[in-house]
Design an enzyme around this catalytic site. Structure first.
Site, PDB file in Angstrom:
ATOM      1  N   ASP A   9      -1.016   0.454   7.792  1.00  0.00           N
ATOM      2  CA  ASP A   9      -0.845   1.528   6.824  1.00  0.00           C
ATOM      3  C   ASP A   9      -1.146   3.494   7.669  1.00  0.00           C
ATOM      4  O   ASP A   9      -2.147   3.644   8.178  1.00  0.00           O
ATOM      5  CB  ASP A   9      -2.347   2.037   5.000  1.00  0.00           C
ATOM      6  CG  ASP A   9      -1.697   1.035   4.697  1.00  0.00           C
ATOM      7  OD1 ASP A   9      -0.524  -0.201   5.094  1.00  0.00           O
ATOM      8  OD2 ASP A   9      -2.388   0.973   3.079  1.00  0.00           O
ATOM      9  N   ASP A 130       4.821  -2.835  -7.381  1.00  0.00           N
ATOM     10  CA  ASP A 130       2.592  -2.282  -7.736  1.00  0.00           C
ATOM     11  C   ASP A 130       2.661  -1.736  -8.841  1.00  0.00           C
ATOM     12  O   ASP A 130       3.183  -1.308  -9.645  1.00  0.00           O
ATOM     13  CB  ASP A 130       3.126  -1.357  -7.181  1.00  0.00           C
ATOM     14  CG  ASP A 130       3.286  -1.003  -4.898  1.00  0.00           C
ATOM     15  OD1 ASP A 130       3.629  -2.472  -4.396  1.00  0.00           O
ATOM     16  OD2 ASP A 130       3.857   0.422  -4.886  1.00  0.00           O
TER      17      ASP A 130
END
EC number: 5.3.1.16
Length: 256
Positions: A9, A130
């Site tokens: 990330d 998500d």
């Protein structure tokens, strides 16, 4: 065989992890993402998962320099998501040599783009879903909507996308184990491969996912557990390669 995919990330050019998508809970693991990416490849990764957290939040491609450096160093395929909200941005990344681009927010806000891109670039487009308590979140998880994850899976199963990445926000970055019921529900609906993400904190968690391969789960993204040293990548790859039914049964008993 389920593919283990280590995650990087990116936030302000560094390799970080968030807890449950909270930008106020950031842990930096490495200020040299390309070095980290090369390490994962050296340890046996066959694919790398990149997320541009700045892009996910703002829609601006603020980590392209780091992405290019990672691409230059690696020979394995890269999939990337975060802030890819236009056809042009997706095609720029494909032109850069990214194997797959992951679209989340735009898939919900303008699903026709997914249909157009997947027709033009078959097996290059991945939809990222998500969700928290079954409801989808967008724009770097900062915006919650009332759309059910199951409805999105049904819709995008009818396109030429390569896969759907399913992330349960309530488990992401927690190391508390995956939401197996959520994953199973989506896998049973989908007609395209699903990649699971969120909550993996132990080898037992990996083993708990393996039976879902028969339902269509073919990949598993792992982040914080690798950075925290809960287990190493080589160990995770070995467990999947040499999976033993009794090990899976025992792992499920431990979680009961």
């Amino acid at each position: 065989m389920i593919e283990i995919i280590p995650a990087i990330d990116l936030l302000k050019g560094s390799c970080v992890r968030l807890v449950q998508g909270d930008y106020n809970e950031v842990t930096e693991f490495n200020d040299n993402p390309s070095q980290q990416a090369l390490l994962w490849q050296t340890l046996g990764a066959k694919r790398l998962h990149l997320v541009d957290l700045d892009g996910a939040k703002t829609g601006e491609p603020l980590n392209d320099s780091a992405i290019r450096k990672i691409k230059e160093k690696l020979s394995i395929p890269i999939q990337i998501g975060g802030g890819i909200r236009t056809i042009q941005r997706a095609e720029d990344l494909i032109e850069l040599g990214v194997d797959r681009v992951i679209l989340g927010t735009i898939a919900i806000e303008n699903p026709n783009i997914i249909e157009k891109l997947s027709e033009k670039h078959p097996n290059k487009i991945v939809v990222g879903i998500d969700a928290k308590e079954g409801k989808v979140a967008t724009r770097g998880w900062t915006n919650n909507c009332e759309m059910d994850a199951t409805e999105l899976v049904k819709r995008f199963s009818q396109t030429n996308i390569a896969a759907i990445i399913c992330t349960d926000i309530s488990t992401d970055g927690t190391l508390m184990g995956p939401n197996l019921d959520f994953l199973r529900e989506l896998a049973l609906i989908s007609t395209v491969p699903l990649i699971a993400s969120g909550g993996i904190g132990s080898i037992s968690d990996i083993l708990s996912i393996l039976p879902l391969e028969q339902n269509g789960i073919n990949g598993l993204i792992i982040g914080r557990a690798l950075y925290d040293g809960a287990f190493d990548l080589a160990e995770a790859l070995k467990v999947v390669k040499n999976q033993d039914l009794q090990d899976i049964v025992n792992a499920n008993k431990d979680q009961a």
